[in-house]
Scaffold this motif. Structure first.
Motif, PDB file in Angstrom:
ATOM      1  N   PRO A 229      33.367  39.164  24.814  1.00 21.18           N
ATOM      2  CA  PRO A 229      32.078  38.643  25.283  1.00 21.18           C
ATOM      3  C   PRO A 229      31.934  37.127  25.219  1.00 21.18           C
ATOM      4  N   ASP A 230      32.814  36.430  24.497  1.00 22.62           N
ATOM      5  CA  ASP A 230      32.718  34.968  24.457  1.00 22.62           C
ATOM      6  C   ASP A 230      33.292  34.314  25.712  1.00 22.62           C
ATOM      7  N   VAL A 231      34.065  35.064  26.480  1.00 25.49           N
ATOM      8  CA  VAL A 231      34.670  34.527  27.698  1.00 25.49           C
ATOM      9  C   VAL A 231      33.593  34.374  28.767  1.00 25.49           C
ATOM     10  N   LYS A 232      33.597  33.238  29.471  1.00 18.72           N
ATOM     11  CA  LYS A 232      32.546  32.934  30.447  1.00 18.72           C
ATOM     12  C   LYS A 232      32.924  33.294  31.877  1.00 18.72           C
ATOM     13  N   THR A 233      34.211  33.409  32.176  1.00 21.06           N
ATOM     14  CA  THR A 233      34.652  33.686  33.546  1.00 21.06           C
ATOM     15  C   THR A 233      35.858  34.615  33.520  1.00 21.06           C
ATOM     16  N   VAL A 234      35.836  35.639  34.377  1.00 22.16           N
ATOM     17  CA  VAL A 234      36.979  36.548  34.548  1.00 22.16           C
ATOM     18  C   VAL A 234      37.260  36.688  36.040  1.00 22.16           C
ATOM     19  N   ILE A 235      38.453  36.275  36.455  1.00 20.11           N
ATOM     20  CA  ILE A 235      38.866  36.339  37.854  1.00 20.11           C
ATOM     21  C   ILE A 235      40.003  37.345  37.979  1.00 20.11           C
ATOM     22  N   THR A 236      39.886  38.265  38.943  1.00 16.13           N
ATOM     23  CA  THR A 236      40.957  39.236  39.212  1.00 16.13           C
ATOM     24  C   THR A 236      41.270  39.175  40.708  1.00 16.13           C
ATOM     25  N   LYS A 237      42.481  38.743  41.048  1.00 19.01           N
ATOM     26  CA  LYS A 237      42.854  38.617  42.448  1.00 19.01           C
ATOM     27  C   LYS A 237      44.215  39.265  42.695  1.00 19.01           C
ATOM     28  N   PHE A 238      44.359  39.760  43.921  1.00 14.94           N
ATOM     29  CA  PHE A 238      45.512  40.596  44.293  1.00 14.94           C
ATOM     30  C   PHE A 238      46.055  40.148  45.642  1.00 14.94           C
ATOM     31  N   GLY A 239      47.365  40.273  45.818  1.00 13.37           N
ATOM     32  CA  GLY A 239      47.986  39.998  47.100  1.00 13.37           C
ATOM     33  C   GLY A 239      49.239  40.830  47.283  1.00 13.37           C
ATOM     34  N   THR A 240      49.762  40.803  48.500  1.00 12.92           N
ATOM     35  CA  THR A 240      50.975  41.551  48.810  1.00 12.92           C
ATOM     36  C   THR A 240      52.012  40.628  49.438  1.00 12.92           C
ATOM     37  N   ALA A 241      53.241  41.062  49.387  1.00 13.30           N
ATOM     38  CA  ALA A 241      54.327  40.381  50.086  1.00 13.30           C
ATOM     39  C   ALA A 241      54.971  41.411  51.015  1.00 13.30           C
ATOM     40  N   PRO A 242      55.234  41.038  52.275  1.00  3.61           N
ATOM     41  CA  PRO A 242      55.103  39.711  52.869  1.00  3.61           C
ATOM     42  C   PRO A 242      53.650  39.334  53.135  1.00  3.61           C
TER      43      PRO A 242
END
Length: 370
Positions: A229-242
């Motif tokens: 809970p002390d964390v202010k930002t959580v980013i989760t991002k996904f990609g594929t190859a190619p």
């Protein structure tokens, strides 16, 4: 005593990868399920004599209950979890059987977490969101937070090569994840973002290198802020190859009418087309996965970032490792925590590091002092 492990959806690529991991690292008797009873002999040929096949449909509640009651541990691999209720978990709690799953859906995760008090009362340990991401990724974040004195920002990114070797279910899951905006924790408040937007280019380990990633709805997007809970930002991002697949997915997510993405027939069409395309690119790009975690905060009074990354040449196998290790620790009694927990709340970092070492899954670590 020989433990009995029931793997629901065990004929799929993820389920069979979990079975192989458990066969390699435990003495458990494995029961895997599917709808086609004619595959029993093939299962023995594929996985060996220490595996039994049970034909059942999850809609057959009493058949499922009996199979669960005859087990010491249930591993739920029958996705996509967007379509699943928590009845398997509830039955495990009623029967006093420990539980692990490979769920990757926000709505399912909420349903599972609602069973926490019942699981505690029954003495049942239930670990959800295991696998590579979510799963190993969550533990990488916990590892990073423990390396810093204060953690302020989590940046998790994933890339999968072509199909990831995980079959049609993952294709469906990807397109289901494009259906709706979702809440993320940014600058200390919940904000809504659209899936497959705000592209970033991330430097992943070889063979991926610089790869584009986009917002994608994963359970970590809300379990990590709740766990830390002390964390202010959580980013989760996904990609594929190619990268071509990223651009095609962006078009579907951002230019197609939203009603199309809520149509099951459209989801099935997209999944089958994508699967046929990846059957070609799998042979060129491979079916691996890479995860990169950055935890930013302070150490010794100075700004610092703890970076970790992991890469594996087959995403389905990596998922089997992540889930299999959790299952192994529950069977051995090393992980006994009644309740329903995301991985980062249940698995201590020392056990996490030990399990990866035992499977040859190497995590690269780096602390950057700013």
């Amino acid at each position: 005593m020989t433990h009995r492990v029931l793997i629901l959806g065990g004929r799929g690529r993820i389920g069979s990868s979990v079975a192989r991991d458990l066969l390699n690292h435990t003495d458990a008797r494995i029961m895997i399920t599917g709808r086609n009873a004619d595959t029993a002999e093939q299962v023995s040929d594929d996985l060996g004599p220490n595996v039994d096949f049970v034909a059942l449909d999850l809609a057959e509640h009493e058949v499922v209950r009996k199979a669960i009651a005859d087990s010491n541990l249930v591993v739920h691999c029958a996705g996509p979890f967007h379509y699943r209720d928590a009845n398997v978990l509830k039955t495990c709690i009623e029967e006093g059987v420990n539980y692990v799953d490979v769920s990757d859906s926000r709505s399912f995760t909420r349903k599972a977490l609602d069973c926490t008090e019942a699981a505690k009362a029954a003495g049942v340990t239930a670990i959800i969101n295991t696998g590579i991401f979510p799963g190993v990724s969550n533990s990488m974040v916990r590892q990073g937070i423990e390396q810093l004195d204060e953690a302020e920002r989590i940046h998790l990114t994933y890339v999968v090569g072509s199909s990831g070797g995980a079959g049609m279910t993952v294709m469906r899951t990807t397109f289901l994840g494009l259906q709706s905006p979702f809440d993320v924790w940014l600058d200390g408040q919940w904000q809504q973002v659209k899936p497959y937007t705000q592209r970033e280019t991330i430097q992943f380990p070889a063979p991926y290198g610089k790869t584009g990633v986009y917002w994608f709805d994963m359970p970590e997007a809300f379990t990590l802020p709740e766990s830390f809970p002390d964390v202010k930002t959580v980013i989760t991002k996904f990609g594929t190859a190619p990268d071509l697949y990223n651009h095609m997915t962006w078009i579907v997510a951002n230019l197609w009418p939203s009603s199309w993405l809520r149509n099951n027939a459209v989801i099935e069409f997209l999944s089958h087309v994508s699967y046929r395309m990846t059957s070609v690119t799998d042979r060129i790009i491979g079916t691996g996965v890479a995860v990169r975690s950055e935890v930013m905060g302070r150490k010794n009074g100075e700004p610092a970032t703890f970076c970790t990354s992991v890469v594996h040449d087959n995403a389905a196998t990596a998922t089997g490792i992540g889930t299999g290790t959790i299952a192994e620790f529950i069977l051995s009694g090393k992980l006994n925590k009644p309740g329903v927990w995301p991985v980062e709340q249940a698995l201590p970092t020392d056990l996490f590091e030990h399990c990866l070492e035992s499977r040859g899954l190497k995590i690269h670590q780096e602390v950057l002092q700013h």
